[in-house]
Motif scaffolding. Structure first.
Motif, PDB file in Angstrom:
ATOM      1  N   VAL A  99      13.124  -3.424   5.394  1.00 11.97           N
ATOM      2  CA  VAL A  99      12.442  -3.899   6.818  1.00 11.97           C
ATOM      3  C   VAL A  99      12.220  -2.726   7.544  1.00 11.97           C
ATOM      4  CG1 VAL A  99      13.043  -5.159   8.960  1.00 11.97           C
ATOM      5  CG2 VAL A  99      14.134  -5.814   6.824  1.00 11.97           C
ATOM      6  N   HIS A 100      10.985  -2.480   7.863  1.00 14.37           N
ATOM      7  CA  HIS A 100      10.338  -1.540   8.682  1.00 14.37           C
ATOM      8  C   HIS A 100       9.310  -2.046   9.682  1.00 14.37           C
ATOM      9  CE1 HIS A 100      11.488   1.404   5.396  1.00 14.37           C
ATOM     10  NE2 HIS A 100      10.913   0.155   4.538  1.00 14.37           N
ATOM     11  N   ARG A 101       9.297  -1.154  10.834  1.00 14.27           N
ATOM     12  CA  ARG A 101       8.127  -1.340  11.697  1.00 14.27           C
ATOM     13  C   ARG A 101       6.923  -1.048  11.068  1.00 14.27           C
ATOM     14  NH1 ARG A 101       9.302   3.020  15.981  1.00 14.27           N
ATOM     15  NH2 ARG A 101      10.559   3.911  14.356  1.00 14.27           N
ATOM     16  N   GLU A 102       5.796  -1.750  11.402  1.00 15.05           N
ATOM     17  CA  GLU A 102       4.403  -1.601  10.859  1.00 15.05           C
ATOM     18  C   GLU A 102       3.987  -0.057  10.638  1.00 15.05           C
ATOM     19  OE1 GLU A 102       1.095  -2.944  12.672  1.00 15.05           O
ATOM     20  OE2 GLU A 102      -0.063  -3.241  10.924  1.00 15.05           O
ATOM     21  N   GLU A 103       4.390   0.784  11.435  1.00 13.17           N
ATOM     22  CA  GLU A 103       3.836   1.996  11.594  1.00 13.17           C
ATOM     23  C   GLU A 103       4.483   2.936  10.468  1.00 13.17           C
ATOM     24  OE1 GLU A 103       4.931   0.699  14.154  1.00 13.17           O
ATOM     25  OE2 GLU A 103       6.301   1.812  15.308  1.00 13.17           O
ATOM     26  N   VAL A 104       5.835   2.701  10.483  1.00 15.32           N
ATOM     27  CA  VAL A 104       6.631   3.447   9.352  1.00 15.32           C
ATOM     28  C   VAL A 104       6.418   2.770   7.974  1.00 15.32           C
ATOM     29  CG1 VAL A 104       8.945   3.829   8.487  1.00 15.32           C
ATOM     30  CG2 VAL A 104       8.424   3.895  11.027  1.00 15.32           C
ATOM     31  N   PHE A 105       6.018   1.735   7.819  1.00 10.31           N
ATOM     32  CA  PHE A 105       5.717   1.029   6.550  1.00 10.31           C
ATOM     33  C   PHE A 105       4.473   1.750   6.118  1.00 10.31           C
ATOM     34  CE2 PHE A 105       3.614  -2.209   4.072  1.00 10.31           C
ATOM     35  CZ  PHE A 105       4.400  -2.194   2.918  1.00 10.31           C
ATOM     36  N   GLN A 122       3.573   3.928   2.673  1.00  9.10           N
ATOM     37  CA  GLN A 122       2.666   3.733   1.916  1.00  9.10           C
ATOM     38  C   GLN A 122       1.760   4.812   1.671  1.00  9.10           C
ATOM     39  OE1 GLN A 122       0.862   0.039   3.479  1.00  9.10           O
ATOM     40  NE2 GLN A 122       1.596  -0.985   1.793  1.00  9.10           N
ATOM     41  N   GLU A 123       1.322   5.541   2.790  1.00  6.00           N
ATOM     42  CA  GLU A 123       0.332   6.613   2.334  1.00  6.00           C
ATOM     43  C   GLU A 123       1.129   7.791   1.684  1.00  6.00           C
ATOM     44  OE1 GLU A 123      -1.925   5.783   6.932  1.00  6.00           O
ATOM     45  OE2 GLU A 123      -0.535   7.345   6.674  1.00  6.00           O
ATOM     46  N   GLU A 124       2.367   8.052   2.080  1.00 11.18           N
ATOM     47  CA  GLU A 124       2.930   8.808   1.457  1.00 11.18           C
ATOM     48  C   GLU A 124       2.992   8.768  -0.097  1.00 11.18           C
ATOM     49  OE1 GLU A 124       4.497  12.716   0.592  1.00 11.18           O
ATOM     50  OE2 GLU A 124       3.713  12.095   2.660  1.00 11.18           O
ATOM     51  N   ASN A 125       3.390   7.327  -0.358  1.00  9.07           N
ATOM     52  CA  ASN A 125       3.446   7.152  -1.924  1.00  9.07           C
ATOM     53  C   ASN A 125       2.173   7.301  -2.657  1.00  9.07           C
ATOM     54  OD1 ASN A 125       6.127   6.283  -1.691  1.00  9.07           O
ATOM     55  ND2 ASN A 125       6.003   4.217  -1.498  1.00  9.07           N
ATOM     56  N   LEU A 126       1.120   6.986  -1.980  1.00 10.40           N
ATOM     57  CA  LEU A 126      -0.304   7.053  -2.542  1.00 10.40           C
ATOM     58  C   LEU A 126      -0.676   8.555  -2.647  1.00 10.40           C
ATOM     59  CD1 LEU A 126      -2.428   4.475  -0.586  1.00 10.40           C
ATOM     60  CD2 LEU A 126      -1.868   4.330  -3.058  1.00 10.40           C
ATOM     61  N   ARG A 127      -0.308   9.273  -1.776  1.00  6.40           N
ATOM     62  CA  ARG A 127      -0.565  10.649  -2.076  1.00  6.40           C
ATOM     63  C   ARG A 127       0.312  11.311  -2.983  1.00  6.40           C
ATOM     64  NH1 ARG A 127       0.919  12.566   3.226  1.00  6.40           N
ATOM     65  NH2 ARG A 127      -0.690  11.070   4.109  1.00  6.40           N
TER      66      ARG A 127
END
Length: 79
Positions: A42-48, A52-57
């Motif tokens: 469970v995350h706040r949208e901005e954290v989620f 996702q961006e970090e995983n893609l990077r």
């Protein structure tokens, strides 16, 4: 999207395991409590979005050569 109206102290349930509570309404902010199984992230949208961006990077870059060499050296030492 389902839109519901709730007052402070009222809850919404999702399935059998997820409960969302309106804890407090103060001006333009709402404090929400989430009760969910520990295996459910469970995350706040901005954290989620940052995750996702970090995983893609990380997926785009892949492991560093030094990381792979250390991994292989570790495997050789275990034998």
């Amino acid at each position: 999207m389902l839109i519901l109206t709730r007052k402070a102290g009222e809850k919404i349930t999702i399935g059998d395991d997820i409960e969302i509570s309106v804890v407090e309404i103060k001006g333009r902010q709402v404090r929400i409590g989430v009760k969910a199984p520990p295996e459910l992230a469970v995350h706040r949208e901005e954290v989620f979005r940052r995750i996702q961006e970090e995983n893609l990077r990380a997926a785009a870059v892949g492991p560093e050569l030094g990381d792979l060499e250390a991994l292989l050296a570790g495997r050789r030492n275990r034998k």
